[in-house]
Design an enzyme around this catalytic site. Structure first.
Site, PDB file in Angstrom:
ATOM      1  N   SER A   1      17.367  27.998  77.318  1.00 23.67           N
ATOM      2  CA  SER A   1      17.423  26.900  78.152  1.00 23.67           C
ATOM      3  C   SER A   1      16.451  25.826  77.753  1.00 23.67           C
ATOM      4  CB  SER A   1      17.470  27.754  79.501  1.00 23.67           C
ATOM      5  OG  SER A   1      17.847  26.709  80.510  1.00 23.67           O
TER       6      SER A   1
ATOM      7  N   LYS B   1      15.308  24.048  74.253  1.00 21.13           N
ATOM      8  CA  LYS B   1      15.457  22.520  74.030  1.00 21.13           C
ATOM      9  C   LYS B   1      13.966  22.216  73.193  1.00 21.13           C
ATOM     10  CE  LYS B   1      17.209  21.576  78.346  1.00 21.13           C
ATOM     11  NZ  LYS B   1      18.790  21.610  78.214  1.00 21.13           N
TER      12      LYS B   1
ATOM     13  N   TRP C   1      27.684  25.328  82.403  1.00 23.51           N
ATOM     14  CA  TRP C   1      26.754  24.364  82.687  1.00 23.51           C
ATOM     15  C   TRP C   1      26.193  23.608  81.322  1.00 23.51           C
ATOM     16  CZ3 TRP C   1      26.049  20.788  86.218  1.00 23.51           C
ATOM     17  CH2 TRP C   1      24.861  20.087  86.233  1.00 23.51           C
TER      18      TRP C   1
ATOM     19  N   HIS D   1      23.820  32.655  82.047  1.00 29.61           N
ATOM     20  CA  HIS D   1      23.047  32.034  81.316  1.00 29.61           C
ATOM     21  C   HIS D   1      21.618  32.893  81.473  1.00 29.61           C
ATOM     22  CE1 HIS D   1      20.939  28.155  80.249  1.00 29.61           C
ATOM     23  NE2 HIS D   1      19.811  28.456  81.137  1.00 29.61           N
TER      24      HIS D   1
END
Length: 415
Positions: free
Chosen positions: A252, A256, A343, A394
């Site tokens: 998540s 990044k 998402w 997720h």
């Protein structure tokens, strides 16, 4: 760690023969998941048929005559600066002085299977000091060992050095059993994940009490990535570590940061993004799931201020995330998604990986076609790049870790 079928489209040149499997129709979102996610996130698109047409900026501009790795280097530097200006901000390098303090060494960790090292990384800058911790397990069966470094964006209990608590988010014993070292840093020790307090960590080390910040100055993601590079500084000094084979990864927001760390710091031999979504591996211009505006509105402290100016004009961004993935070449890159995590836009993550192909082709790797997204839990390996989409929500799971280790085996790290 259970085995998983793998689709090998090409092997890295130094590897022996690989096994090929007939590939079935690729992944498609479950309509029930689409409906549920649409209900949970009103106002956002989760319908593939409703994705508007878009054009990605060319990673290798037409007419630029970039046909060799040497020619790519100048373009790479320009792209890196564009990401610094317009997305993640400019981060400092090493501090004026850097120290490593080993606070614990236990050669009998994990019932004798591993050596535990706990290290405090201490930075000094203009009379200020910053500290953050590193937890590292190295297999006693193999040293120097390749290492997987996790940028942990969840509770520190997930990477408990005592192993009193164990979490599938960081299955350290599984990695040790496969001959890999496993390390973790805690993202909040570098920059609190809070829009009101994110400058109180390592950003304060460099900026002090300054209140005026350039619109191109780093945010929390840049600070977390900076910490990964300082860990790499330590790993290069540790005789139990094969510093030529260090992977940086995150889930998540941690994913990044891992991508940004790997883009900037070419010492990381493998970069892994697990469901990093918007601002990570997923394409900005693909209107599906989270958007640039949504992420900037909720997490204004992650990126630089300039990124926010593109909230309602994403098509004007001079970069997109396939360019970020291209910056990893010729090192290894793995992107992972989850079936119910719409998402994060799984297809946008895969298509971003595919669109990085022109740069990887400069180094002899075949292209990945944008329509070659594999089925569930059938990892795709193409030269130096890998991808999978697993069942579930997720999260970072033992299944994901097993595939990352499989990929490292494929790279020749197991030998």
């Amino acid at each position: 760690m259970p085995a998983s079928p793998v689709v090998y489209l090409a092997a890295i040149p130094l590897l022996a023969a690989t096994i090929g499997f007939a590939r079935a129709d690729g992944w498609h979102a479950n309509p029930e998941v689409v409906g549920r996610t649409t209900h949970d996130h009103p106002g956002f698109n989760f319908d593939e048929a409703a994705v508007p047409p878009y054009t990605l900026p060319a990673v290798l501009p037409p007419g630029a005559n970039i046909r060799t790795p040497d020619a790519w280097r100048a373009r790479r530097a320009d792209l890196l600066d564009l990401f610094r200006d317009d997305v993640y901000g400019w981060s400092p390098g090493r501090p004026e002085r850097l120290e490593f303090e080993r606070t614990e060494v236990d050669p009998l960790a994990m019932n004798g299977a591993a050596t535990l090292e706990r290290v405090v990384i201490i930075s000094h800058q203009e009379g200020r000091t910053h500290r953050f911790g590193l937890t590292l397990f190295l297999p006693n069966s193999r040293q120097p060992a390749p290492v997987f470094l996790l940028i942990n964006n969840r509770a520190a209990s997930n990477t408990d050095p005592t192993r009193a608590q164990k979490s599938g988010f960081w299955p350290a014993e599984d990695l040790i059993a496969r001959g890999y070292g496993v390390a973790a840093l805690q993202n909040g020790e570098l920059a609190p994940d809070d829009k009101s307090h994110f400058t109180e960590g390592v950003i304060h080390l460099f900026e002090g009490d300054r209140t005026e910040r350039s619109p191109h100055t780093w945010g929390a993601l840049g600070a977390w990535a900076w910490g990964a590079s300082r860990v790499m500084d330590y790993l290069e000094t540790d005789p139990g570590v094969d510093a030529s084979r260090v992977a940086v990864l995150g889930h998540s927001r941690g994913g990044k940061a891992a991508l940004w760390a790997g883009a900037q710091d070419e010492r990381f031999a493998l970069v892994i993004s697990n469901e990093s979504g918007e601002g990570g591996a997923a394409l900005n211009r693909r209107t599906f799931g989270e958007t640039v505006k949504a992420i900037n509105d909720v997490f204004p402290h992650w990126f630089d201020a300039t990124y926010k100016t593109y909230n309602d004009r994403v098509k004007d961004l001079p970069v997109d995330q396939h360019m970020l993935l291209s910056l990893i070449a010729p090192r290894a890159l793995y992107v992972a998604s989850a079936d119910e995590d719409l998402w994060s836009d799984p297809r946008g993550e895969f298509e971003s990986l595919a669109a990085s192909s022109p740069v990887f082709e400069l180094y002899g790797d075949p292209a990945i076609a944008a329509d070659a997204m594999p089925p569930l839990e059938t990892p795709l390996v193409v030269g130096r790049r890998g991808y999978h989409i697993r069942r579930g929500v997720h999260n970072l799971t033992p299944y994901d870790w097993a595939r990352f280790a499989d990929f490292a085996d494929h790279l020749g790290w197991k030998q």
